[in-house]
Design a protein around this motif. Structure first.
Motif, PDB file in Angstrom:
ATOM      1  N   GLY A  23       0.938  -1.085   0.066  1.00 32.53           N
ATOM      2  CA  GLY A  23      -0.142  -0.035   0.017  1.00 32.53           C
ATOM      3  C   GLY A  23       0.957   1.251  -0.046  1.00 32.53           C
ATOM      4  O   GLY A  23       2.001   1.198   0.160  1.00 32.53           O
ATOM      5  N   TYR A  24       0.114   2.260   0.053  1.00 29.21           N
ATOM      6  CA  TYR A  24       1.026   3.727  -0.111  1.00 29.21           C
ATOM      7  C   TYR A  24       0.230   4.582   0.475  1.00 29.21           C
ATOM      8  O   TYR A  24      -1.238   4.443   0.609  1.00 29.21           O
ATOM      9  CB  TYR A  24       1.395   4.058  -1.512  1.00 29.21           C
ATOM     10  CG  TYR A  24      -0.023   4.581  -2.471  1.00 29.21           C
ATOM     11  CD1 TYR A  24      -0.154   5.916  -2.543  1.00 29.21           C
ATOM     12  CD2 TYR A  24      -0.828   3.812  -3.029  1.00 29.21           C
ATOM     13  CE1 TYR A  24      -1.203   6.314  -2.929  1.00 29.21           C
ATOM     14  CE2 TYR A  24      -1.861   4.260  -3.789  1.00 29.21           C
ATOM     15  CZ  TYR A  24      -2.189   5.609  -3.638  1.00 29.21           C
ATOM     16  OH  TYR A  24      -3.210   6.188  -4.749  1.00 29.21           O
ATOM     17  N   ALA A  25       0.828   5.829   0.785  1.00 29.42           N
ATOM     18  CA  ALA A  25       0.175   6.904   1.637  1.00 29.42           C
ATOM     19  C   ALA A  25       1.072   8.046   0.951  1.00 29.42           C
ATOM     20  O   ALA A  25       2.200   8.109   1.170  1.00 29.42           O
ATOM     21  CB  ALA A  25       0.138   6.518   3.069  1.00 29.42           C
ATOM     22  N   LEU A  26       0.316   9.355   0.859  1.00 32.19           N
ATOM     23  CA  LEU A  26       0.922  10.607   0.598  1.00 32.19           C
ATOM     24  C   LEU A  26       1.208  11.253   2.009  1.00 32.19           C
ATOM     25  O   LEU A  26       0.279  11.437   2.760  1.00 32.19           O
ATOM     26  CB  LEU A  26       0.109  11.362  -0.273  1.00 32.19           C
ATOM     27  CG  LEU A  26      -0.320  10.765  -1.714  1.00 32.19           C
ATOM     28  CD1 LEU A  26      -1.242  11.686  -2.549  1.00 32.19           C
ATOM     29  CD2 LEU A  26       1.168  10.444  -2.286  1.00 32.19           C
ATOM     30  N   THR A  27       2.303  11.880   2.228  1.00 29.96           N
ATOM     31  CA  THR A  27       2.422  12.538   3.302  1.00 29.96           C
ATOM     32  C   THR A  27       2.259  13.968   3.003  1.00 29.96           C
ATOM     33  O   THR A  27       1.892  14.548   2.202  1.00 29.96           O
ATOM     34  CB  THR A  27       4.021  12.379   3.786  1.00 29.96           C
ATOM     35  OG1 THR A  27       5.056  12.941   2.777  1.00 29.96           O
ATOM     36  CG2 THR A  27       4.321  10.583   3.782  1.00 29.96           C
ATOM     37  N   GLU A  28       2.219  14.760   4.227  1.00 30.00           N
ATOM     38  CA  GLU A  28       2.048  16.172   4.303  1.00 30.00           C
ATOM     39  C   GLU A  28       3.174  16.822   3.274  1.00 30.00           C
ATOM     40  O   GLU A  28       3.038  17.789   2.904  1.00 30.00           O
ATOM     41  CB  GLU A  28       1.805  16.699   5.548  1.00 30.00           C
ATOM     42  CG  GLU A  28       0.705  16.101   6.330  1.00 30.00           C
ATOM     43  CD  GLU A  28       0.473  16.756   7.696  1.00 30.00           C
ATOM     44  OE1 GLU A  28       1.113  17.573   8.037  1.00 30.00           O
ATOM     45  OE2 GLU A  28      -0.665  16.365   8.274  1.00 30.00           O
ATOM     46  N   SER A  35       4.497   0.668   1.770  1.00 25.16           N
ATOM     47  CA  SER A  35       4.357  -0.238   2.836  1.00 25.16           C
ATOM     48  C   SER A  35       4.346  -1.673   1.873  1.00 25.16           C
ATOM     49  O   SER A  35       3.201  -1.923   1.365  1.00 25.16           O
ATOM     50  CB  SER A  35       3.479   0.160   3.911  1.00 25.16           C
ATOM     51  OG  SER A  35       3.748   1.110   4.574  1.00 25.16           O
ATOM     52  N   VAL A  36       5.089  -2.502   2.747  1.00 25.92           N
ATOM     53  CA  VAL A  36       5.062  -3.607   1.877  1.00 25.92           C
ATOM     54  C   VAL A  36       5.141  -4.814   3.202  1.00 25.92           C
ATOM     55  O   VAL A  36       6.320  -4.657   3.914  1.00 25.92           O
ATOM     56  CB  VAL A  36       6.084  -4.327   1.040  1.00 25.92           C
ATOM     57  CG1 VAL A  36       6.192  -5.676   0.277  1.00 25.92           C
ATOM     58  CG2 VAL A  36       6.048  -3.040  -0.170  1.00 25.92           C
ATOM     59  N   GLY A  37       4.343  -5.917   3.375  1.00 22.41           N
ATOM     60  CA  GLY A  37       4.426  -6.801   4.346  1.00 22.41           C
ATOM     61  C   GLY A  37       3.085  -7.636   4.850  1.00 22.41           C
ATOM     62  O   GLY A  37       2.151  -7.470   3.827  1.00 22.41           O
ATOM     63  N   GLU A  38       2.926  -7.894   5.900  1.00 19.29           N
ATOM     64  CA  GLU A  38       1.693  -8.681   6.346  1.00 19.29           C
ATOM     65  C   GLU A  38       1.298  -8.345   7.686  1.00 19.29           C
ATOM     66  O   GLU A  38       2.232  -7.830   8.605  1.00 19.29           O
ATOM     67  CB  GLU A  38       2.037 -10.201   6.443  1.00 19.29           C
ATOM     68  CG  GLU A  38       2.497 -10.627   4.877  1.00 19.29           C
ATOM     69  CD  GLU A  38       2.937 -12.312   5.229  1.00 19.29           C
ATOM     70  OE1 GLU A  38       1.959 -13.054   4.668  1.00 19.29           O
ATOM     71  OE2 GLU A  38       3.919 -12.619   5.861  1.00 19.29           O
ATOM     72  N   ARG A  39      -0.074  -7.862   7.888  1.00 18.05           N
ATOM     73  CA  ARG A  39      -0.517  -7.786   9.057  1.00 18.05           C
ATOM     74  C   ARG A  39      -1.083  -8.754   9.722  1.00 18.05           C
ATOM     75  O   ARG A  39      -2.053  -9.682   9.177  1.00 18.05           O
ATOM     76  CB  ARG A  39      -1.692  -6.470   8.903  1.00 18.05           C
ATOM     77  CG  ARG A  39      -2.315  -6.103   9.974  1.00 18.05           C
ATOM     78  CD  ARG A  39      -3.044  -4.957   9.882  1.00 18.05           C
ATOM     79  NE  ARG A  39      -2.343  -3.843   9.571  1.00 18.05           N
ATOM     80  CZ  ARG A  39      -1.646  -2.832  10.082  1.00 18.05           C
ATOM     81  NH1 ARG A  39      -1.211  -3.135  11.453  1.00 18.05           N
ATOM     82  NH2 ARG A  39      -0.917  -1.931   9.489  1.00 18.05           N
ATOM     83  N   SER A  40      -0.874  -8.874  10.983  1.00 21.87           N
ATOM     84  CA  SER A  40      -1.369 -10.072  11.860  1.00 21.87           C
ATOM     85  C   SER A  40      -3.000  -9.607  12.273  1.00 21.87           C
ATOM     86  O   SER A  40      -3.426  -8.447  12.731  1.00 21.87           O
ATOM     87  CB  SER A  40      -0.785  -9.923  13.066  1.00 21.87           C
ATOM     88  OG  SER A  40      -1.342 -10.953  13.944  1.00 21.87           O
ATOM     89  N   ARG A  41      -3.928 -10.888  11.807  1.00 21.73           N
ATOM     90  CA  ARG A  41      -5.200 -10.299  12.184  1.00 21.73           C
ATOM     91  C   ARG A  41      -5.487 -10.435  13.706  1.00 21.73           C
ATOM     92  O   ARG A  41      -6.255  -9.839  14.341  1.00 21.73           O
ATOM     93  CB  ARG A  41      -6.041 -11.422  11.577  1.00 21.73           C
ATOM     94  CG  ARG A  41      -6.071 -11.203   9.989  1.00 21.73           C
ATOM     95  CD  ARG A  41      -6.936 -12.368   9.228  1.00 21.73           C
ATOM     96  NE  ARG A  41      -6.704 -12.218   7.976  1.00 21.73           N
ATOM     97  CZ  ARG A  41      -7.218 -13.105   7.101  1.00 21.73           C
ATOM     98  NH1 ARG A  41      -7.821 -14.170   7.577  1.00 21.73           N
ATOM     99  NH2 ARG A  41      -6.800 -13.049   5.706  1.00 21.73           N
ATOM    100  N   VAL A  42      -4.899 -11.007  14.416  1.00 17.73           N
ATOM    101  CA  VAL A  42      -4.797 -11.359  15.627  1.00 17.73           C
ATOM    102  C   VAL A  42      -4.216 -10.209  16.544  1.00 17.73           C
ATOM    103  O   VAL A  42      -5.156  -9.610  17.517  1.00 17.73           O
ATOM    104  CB  VAL A  42      -4.267 -12.784  16.376  1.00 17.73           C
ATOM    105  CG1 VAL A  42      -4.536 -13.103  17.802  1.00 17.73           C
ATOM    106  CG2 VAL A  42      -4.800 -13.942  15.621  1.00 17.73           C
ATOM    107  N   LEU A  43      -3.178  -9.887  16.463  1.00 16.05           N
ATOM    108  CA  LEU A  43      -2.579  -8.801  17.275  1.00 16.05           C
ATOM    109  C   LEU A  43      -2.515  -7.363  16.589  1.00 16.05           C
ATOM    110  O   LEU A  43      -2.011  -6.573  17.146  1.00 16.05           O
ATOM    111  CB  LEU A  43      -1.244  -9.099  17.433  1.00 16.05           C
ATOM    112  CG  LEU A  43      -0.825 -10.312  18.310  1.00 16.05           C
ATOM    113  CD1 LEU A  43       0.806 -10.760  18.584  1.00 16.05           C
ATOM    114  CD2 LEU A  43      -1.424 -10.268  19.751  1.00 16.05           C
TER     115      LEU A  43
END
Length: 77
Positions: A23-28, A35-43
């Protein structure tokens, strides 16, 4: 890390699995965070890397990745 008499090179390697979240985000301040990776659904923890680019460096990365993808596809036939 590689250290010689005149340089220090630090590298980080991360295997990006096929189902990784990207994903990406534009900063101010007119930068792009990718961002590249994996998000834990539990934590709800993110295991990955975030890179911050200004416009010129992002153009360079896109150009190199496009070239690498074309070469990979050509090699596979």
């Amino acid at each position: 890390m590689f250290v010689s008499d005149t340089t220090v090179h630090m590298n980080a390697y991360m295997h990006v699995p096929p189902r990784a979240q990207v994903g990406y985000a534009l900063t101010e301040d007119d930068q792009v965070e990718i961002s590249v990776g994996e998000r834990s659904r539990v934590l709800d923890l993110f295991d990955g890397v975030t890179l911050v680019f200004e416009e010129h460096s992002l153009e360079q990365v896109v150009e190199i990745m496009t070239e690498a993808l074309a070469e990979l596809r050509a090699q596979r036939g």
